[in-house]
Design a protein around this motif. Structure first.
Motif, PDB file in Angstrom:
ATOM      1  N   LEU A  12      35.207  38.268  36.887  1.00 34.71           N
ATOM      2  CA  LEU A  12      36.356  37.460  37.273  1.00 34.71           C
ATOM      3  C   LEU A  12      37.337  38.409  37.951  1.00 34.71           C
ATOM      4  N   LEU A  13      37.722  38.097  39.180  1.00 29.72           N
ATOM      5  CA  LEU A  13      38.658  38.934  39.925  1.00 29.72           C
ATOM      6  C   LEU A  13      39.929  38.152  40.218  1.00 29.72           C
ATOM      7  N   HIS A  14      41.070  38.834  40.169  1.00 32.35           N
ATOM      8  CA  HIS A  14      42.336  38.225  40.568  1.00 32.35           C
ATOM      9  C   HIS A  14      43.263  39.325  41.056  1.00 32.35           C
ATOM     10  N   GLN A  15      44.248  38.947  41.851  1.00 30.32           N
ATOM     11  CA  GLN A  15      45.228  39.912  42.328  1.00 30.32           C
ATOM     12  C   GLN A  15      46.040  40.439  41.156  1.00 30.32           C
ATOM     13  N   VAL A  16      46.450  41.699  41.251  1.00 31.13           N
ATOM     14  CA  VAL A  16      47.175  42.327  40.130  1.00 31.13           C
ATOM     15  C   VAL A  16      48.481  41.615  39.806  1.00 31.13           C
ATOM     16  N   ASP A  17      49.080  40.950  40.766  1.00 29.79           N
ATOM     17  CA  ASP A  17      50.351  40.272  40.513  1.00 29.79           C
ATOM     18  C   ASP A  17      50.187  38.877  39.918  1.00 29.79           C
ATOM     19  N   ASN A  18      48.949  38.446  39.670  1.00 28.45           N
ATOM     20  CA  ASN A  18      48.704  37.117  39.127  1.00 28.45           C
ATOM     21  C   ASN A  18      48.564  37.214  37.602  1.00 28.45           C
ATOM     22  N   LEU A  19      49.710  37.265  36.932  1.00 29.10           N
ATOM     23  CA  LEU A  19      49.726  37.434  35.473  1.00 29.10           C
ATOM     24  C   LEU A  19      49.114  36.240  34.749  1.00 29.10           C
ATOM     25  N   ALA A  20      49.269  35.046  35.304  1.00 27.85           N
ATOM     26  CA  ALA A  20      48.689  33.860  34.668  1.00 27.85           C
ATOM     27  C   ALA A  20      47.158  33.973  34.637  1.00 27.85           C
ATOM     28  N   SER A  21      46.545  34.434  35.724  1.00 30.89           N
ATOM     29  CA  SER A  21      45.085  34.597  35.733  1.00 30.89           C
ATOM     30  C   SER A  21      44.652  35.688  34.771  1.00 30.89           C
ATOM     31  N   CYS A  22      45.466  36.718  34.628  1.00 37.22           N
ATOM     32  CA  CYS A  22      45.147  37.776  33.661  1.00 37.22           C
ATOM     33  C   CYS A  22      45.120  37.188  32.240  1.00 37.22           C
ATOM     34  N   ARG A  23      46.091  36.327  31.943  1.00 40.59           N
ATOM     35  CA  ARG A  23      46.142  35.698  30.615  1.00 40.59           C
ATOM     36  C   ARG A  23      44.939  34.771  30.397  1.00 40.59           C
ATOM     37  N   VAL A  24      44.580  33.992  31.421  1.00 34.68           N
ATOM     38  CA  VAL A  24      43.420  33.092  31.304  1.00 34.68           C
ATOM     39  C   VAL A  24      42.160  33.913  31.058  1.00 34.68           C
ATOM     40  N   ALA A  25      41.978  34.974  31.832  1.00 29.98           N
ATOM     41  CA  ALA A  25      40.782  35.816  31.682  1.00 29.98           C
ATOM     42  C   ALA A  25      40.691  36.357  30.258  1.00 29.98           C
ATOM     43  N   THR A  26      41.775  36.912  29.772  1.00 31.03           N
ATOM     44  CA  THR A  26      41.790  37.499  28.428  1.00 31.03           C
ATOM     45  C   THR A  26      41.533  36.434  27.362  1.00 31.03           C
ATOM     46  N   LYS A  27      42.199  35.291  27.501  1.00 28.21           N
ATOM     47  CA  LYS A  27      42.025  34.203  26.533  1.00 28.21           C
ATOM     48  C   LYS A  27      40.573  33.739  26.458  1.00 28.21           C
ATOM     49  N   CYS A  28      39.856  33.810  27.586  1.00 26.07           N
ATOM     50  CA  CYS A  28      38.468  33.342  27.648  1.00 26.07           C
ATOM     51  C   CYS A  28      37.451  34.450  27.387  1.00 26.07           C
ATOM     52  N   GLY A  29      37.913  35.596  26.910  1.00 27.90           N
ATOM     53  CA  GLY A  29      36.986  36.659  26.532  1.00 27.90           C
ATOM     54  C   GLY A  29      36.502  37.522  27.682  1.00 27.90           C
ATOM     55  N   TYR A  30      37.163  37.448  28.830  1.00 22.79           N
ATOM     56  CA  TYR A  30      36.849  38.315  29.965  1.00 22.79           C
ATOM     57  C   TYR A  30      37.711  39.570  29.818  1.00 22.79           C
ATOM     58  N   ALA A  31      37.089  40.666  29.433  1.00 22.24           N
ATOM     59  CA  ALA A  31      37.818  41.910  29.178  1.00 22.24           C
ATOM     60  C   ALA A  31      38.185  42.595  30.492  1.00 22.24           C
ATOM     61  N   TYR A  32      39.395  43.168  30.523  1.00 22.98           N
ATOM     62  CA  TYR A  32      39.803  43.945  31.686  1.00 22.98           C
ATOM     63  C   TYR A  32      38.848  45.122  31.831  1.00 22.98           C
ATOM     64  N   ASP A  33      38.333  45.332  33.041  1.00 16.19           N
ATOM     65  CA  ASP A  33      37.391  46.414  33.305  1.00 16.19           C
ATOM     66  C   ASP A  33      38.039  47.522  34.132  1.00 16.19           C
ATOM     67  N   ARG A  34      38.642  47.136  35.263  1.00 18.77           N
ATOM     68  CA  ARG A  34      39.284  48.147  36.107  1.00 18.77           C
ATOM     69  C   ARG A  34      40.094  47.469  37.208  1.00 18.77           C
ATOM     70  N   THR A  35      40.908  48.281  37.878  1.00 15.03           N
ATOM     71  CA  THR A  35      41.666  47.819  39.037  1.00 15.03           C
ATOM     72  C   THR A  35      40.884  48.183  40.295  1.00 15.03           C
ATOM     73  N   LEU A  36      40.756  47.213  41.185  1.00 18.81           N
ATOM     74  CA  LEU A  36      40.041  47.403  42.439  1.00 18.81           C
ATOM     75  C   LEU A  36      41.046  47.555  43.577  1.00 18.81           C
ATOM     76  N   ALA A  37      40.771  48.448  44.506  1.00 17.53           N
ATOM     77  CA  ALA A  37      41.653  48.667  45.647  1.00 17.53           C
ATOM     78  C   ALA A  37      41.647  47.451  46.569  1.00 17.53           C
ATOM     79  N   ALA A  38      42.773  47.230  47.211  1.00 15.44           N
ATOM     80  CA  ALA A  38      42.886  46.143  48.184  1.00 15.44           C
ATOM     81  C   ALA A  38      41.842  46.329  49.285  1.00 15.44           C
ATOM     82  N   ALA A  39      41.411  45.196  49.853  1.00 17.57           N
ATOM     83  CA  ALA A  39      40.465  45.206  50.963  1.00 17.57           C
ATOM     84  C   ALA A  39      40.930  44.179  51.995  1.00 17.57           C
TER      85      ALA A  39
END
Length: 183
Positions: free
Chosen positions: A139-166
């Protein structure tokens, strides 16, 4: 080959039931109204997008679901309305990883639509594709999308790493969250 699936998500004490089903041409007007994507502002844009979703299903590589909830109850059978999208993409036999994505209509945010729909999609993904080798969902989302970060965490998607912009496709850095298949 999977040609169509409908997923049911039970109501909770604070939220109505959801239905996830493939997008269809009848959804174009509701899609244009609900989508946060600036590229989906006209009926023509919506029709092109829905046709792309249909092709993804037909090719077995992208499975986009309209997320519907029952509208207010003025009658015994209130209408279902589009409140979001969830998608499983980059699926291929023998490929260990696929990607999930989602969006929620502005009018439905903050009511648990995204996590409930994402959980249903995740569970279905394991059932439908684990035998073909699926072991990981990204699951990927922009770093500024805190709501998506919360959804990912709530659904058991663990933070893996930050990816550089492309740029231009991904103008900002992004977070990669990962969920592994159940043992």
């Amino acid at each position: 080959m999977i040609t169509s699936v409908t997923l049911q998500v039970a109501a909770t004490p604070t939220a109505p039931a959801l239905v996830l089903r493939p997008w269809c041409v009848d959804d174009v007007t509701a899609l244009v109204e609900a989508s946060p994507d600036p590229g989906l502002r006209s009926e023509d844009d919506g029709l092109r997008w829905v046709r792309a979703q249909e092709r993804g299903w037909a090719e077995g590589v992208r499975f986009g679901f309209a997320v519907l909830e029952q509208g207010p109850a003025p009658s015994p059978s209130p209408p279902w309305r589009v409140v979001g999208n969830v998608v499983l993409k980059e699926v291929a036999p023998g490929k260990a990883a696929a990607e999930v994505g989602y969006w929620t209509a502005a009018r439905a945010r903050g009511r648990g639509v995204a996590p409930r729909a994402l959980e249903a999609l995740t569970d279905w993904s394991w059932v439908a594709f684990r035998a073909d080798g699926l072991e990981r969902l990204d699951l990927l989302h922009q770093v500024d999308n805190l709501a998506s970060c919360r959804v990912a965490t709530k659904c058991g998607y663990a933070y893996d790493r930050t990816l550089a912009a492309a740029p231009a496709a991904f103008p900002l850095d992004g977070h990669l969250h990962v969920r592994r298949a159940p043992a």
